[in-house]
Write an enzyme that holds these catalytic residues in place. Structure first.
Site, PDB file in Angstrom:
ATOM      1  N   HIS A  26       5.360  -0.279   3.368  1.00 22.25           N
ATOM      2  CA  HIS A  26       5.226   1.050   4.001  1.00 22.25           C
ATOM      3  C   HIS A  26       6.483   1.450   4.768  1.00 22.25           C
ATOM      4  O   HIS A  26       6.404   2.188   5.755  1.00 22.25           O
ATOM      5  CB  HIS A  26       4.026   1.063   4.963  1.00 22.25           C
ATOM      6  CG  HIS A  26       2.726   0.734   4.323  1.00 22.25           C
ATOM      7  ND1 HIS A  26       2.167   1.487   3.315  1.00 22.25           N
ATOM      8  CD2 HIS A  26       1.866  -0.296   4.544  1.00 22.25           C
ATOM      9  CE1 HIS A  26       1.013   0.952   2.941  1.00 22.25           C
ATOM     10  NE2 HIS A  26       0.818  -0.136   3.672  1.00 22.25           N
ATOM     11  N   LYS A  28      -5.117  -9.263   3.723  1.00 21.86           N
ATOM     12  CA  LYS A  28      -6.048  -8.955   4.818  1.00 21.86           C
ATOM     13  C   LYS A  28      -7.436  -8.595   4.305  1.00 21.86           C
ATOM     14  O   LYS A  28      -8.430  -8.905   4.957  1.00 21.86           O
ATOM     15  CB  LYS A  28      -5.498  -7.866   5.737  1.00 21.86           C
ATOM     16  CG  LYS A  28      -5.189  -6.532   5.125  1.00 21.86           C
ATOM     17  CD  LYS A  28      -4.597  -5.582   6.177  1.00 21.86           C
ATOM     18  CE  LYS A  28      -4.204  -4.240   5.568  1.00 21.86           C
ATOM     19  NZ  LYS A  28      -3.043  -4.363   4.644  1.00 21.86           N
ATOM     20  N   ASN A  65     -10.552  -0.806   7.585  1.00 25.34           N
ATOM     21  CA  ASN A  65      -9.888  -0.302   6.384  1.00 25.34           C
ATOM     22  C   ASN A  65     -10.721  -0.573   5.132  1.00 25.34           C
ATOM     23  O   ASN A  65     -10.232  -0.424   4.021  1.00 25.34           O
ATOM     24  CB  ASN A  65      -8.525  -0.996   6.245  1.00 25.34           C
ATOM     25  CG  ASN A  65      -7.476  -0.100   5.639  1.00 25.34           C
ATOM     26  OD1 ASN A  65      -7.519   1.103   5.795  1.00 25.34           O
ATOM     27  ND2 ASN A  65      -6.530  -0.695   4.939  1.00 25.34           N
TER      28      ASN A  65
END
Length: 443
Positions: free
Chosen positions: A182, A113, A136
């Protein structure tokens, strides 16, 4: 006037505090960790009250709305207390999006990403668009909404940020892939993480461009979560089926073709990232002439397959941003030379079997760098002729250099978080580059 509390005083938190104050609200920022001096100074300059090193629950629960840092887990005591009170709890992305009329390209995915976001931003900026980069990556989205006047934003969005987005509705939404990551944050349930990623599409309208990897098995399985009325653009490796079709030698778009051999980023995963970025840019109105003109000048982010030295014909690669197993899979798949792999750190519920074939075919030696290498040793220790472990970066690189021959690659691609030995993945990558320079200088 509302009472707005910011939880977390990093780049996004301080930006959200400034934006909330500018909207006329009473603002209080709370950070359980040590708030950086520069952020303390900025908050004081704007007369925004804050606390550092603690969360005063009584004051926090007086809020009408709370803007939360993506780093604070849902299962934390503070979040549970907020939920019990029924206080609105949102991300900086959700909050800042309320106050801009700019068009938004939002990009998420387990891997790639950042590359996709940077390339999309590059194509828009070089084509003359008035565009900001946030999410981010880069500066706070909220702060840019406050201080800038962009027509477009390209946002890299993590699952943690999406978890607290409810009305956020990008004009162009991109999902590059979904692989297990995650899982410690998602109760070790892959399905929970999948649903988090698909939130990028949750408010998509008929005019929304939804761009995604159509061959991804997970995306195929959950494709019904993308509203049917949207403008769907699929990226495919199967000929003739997608808005972008990736073949062995080229990427085929409706407007033209990109030769993979001359592309600025290499490997199958980067062909995917490139396809997504080009589809996003052209959906935003960038012409094919501008795409082909500016694509060759793109430079990827640091710490992602970053060449960082050569010694006796041995090449060093810094891939510190590879914090999950799939990122390492892509990294190994990008080279056809023998690799000495430096791997390890804080395991996030990784399953290493996906790497077995590539490790067997490409890895001539593995060095585990971490405080606890038990899981890696159990999986790879008996199958590799050259296997070592250490908690010292210099020792890891020195060992790799002992094993290396001319034409080999020494690559840091950890598959794990960095917090056992380093501040973050950037610190890990920077120390790797500095140590490589130190050990190879003059040799």
């Amino acid at each position: 006037m509302a009472q707005i509390v910011i939880l977390g005083g990093g780049e996004s938190g301080v930006g959200a505090a400034l934006l909330a104050q500018a909207q006329g609200h009473q603002v209080f920022l709370s950070d359980q960790g040590e708030l950086k001096a520069a952020y303390q100074s900025e908050l004081s300059q704007h007369q925004i009250p804050f606390e550092s090193g603690q969360h005063t629950l009584e004051r926090i629960l007086q809020a009408d709305e709370i803007i939360i840092s993506p780093g604070i887990p849902e299962k934390s005591a503070i979040v549970q207390a907020i939920k019990q009170q029924g206080i609105s709890l949102v991300s900086e992305i959700e909050y800042a999006a309320r106050y801009t009329n700019a068009k938004i390209i939002a990009i998420t995915g387990s891997n790639g990403k950042t590359t996709t976001t940077l390339l999309t931003y590059h194509l828009l900026k070089e084509a003359g668009y008035n565009v900001g980069l946030a999410g981010n990556i880069g500066q706070s989205f909220a702060k840019q909404v406050l201080e800038k006047s962009f027509d477009w934003y390209v946002l890299e969005i993590s699952s943690f940020q999406l978890d607290r987005c409810f009305h956020f509705a990008p004009d162009i939404a991109v999902l590059v892939n979904i692989t297990p990551d995650h899982l410690d944050r998602y109760e070790y349930k892959f399905e929970n993480y999948i649903h988090s990623k698909f939130r990028i599409f949750q408010n998509a309208q008929a005019s929304t461009n939804c761009i995604y990897w159509g061959d991804d098995e997970v995306i195929q399985q959950y494709q019904s979560l993308i509203p049917a009325k949207t403008q769907k653009q699929e990226i495919r490796f199967a000929p003739g089926k997608g808005s972008a079709t990736i073949t062995e030698k080229e990427i085929i778009f409706e407007a033209g073709k990109i030769q993979r051999a001359s592309a600025p980023i290499q490997g199958p995963h980067n062909a995917m990232n490139m396809s997504a970025a080009i589809l996003a840019a052209t959906a935003a109105g960038v012409t094919w002439a501008d795409v082909t003109k500016h694509l060759p000048t793109f430079q990827n982010a640091p710490h992602r397959l970053e060449p960082c030295g050569e010694w006796n014909g041995v090449h060093f690669i810094n891939d510190s941003k590879a914090t999950n197993v799939d990122a390492v899979y892509y990294a190994l798949n990008s080279f056809n030379k023998p690799i000495i792999l430096i791997i390890g750190g804080v395991d996030k519920g990784n399953e290493y079997a996906v790497l077995d074939t590539l490790v067997k075919d490409k890895v001539k030696g593995m060095i585990c760098l971490g405080t606890d290498n038990t899981k890696l040793e159990k999986h790879f220790g008996q199958t590799l002729e050259r296997f070592a472990q250490t908690d010292q970066l210099e020792t890891a690189i020195s060992q790799a250099m002992e094993w290396a021959n001319e034409g080999d690659i020494i690559m840091l691609s950890p598959a794990c978080a960095s917090f056992d030995l380093f501040k973050n993945y950037e610190d890990r990558g920077d120390q790797f580059k500095a140590t490589v320079k130190k050990l190879t200088h003059g040799k």
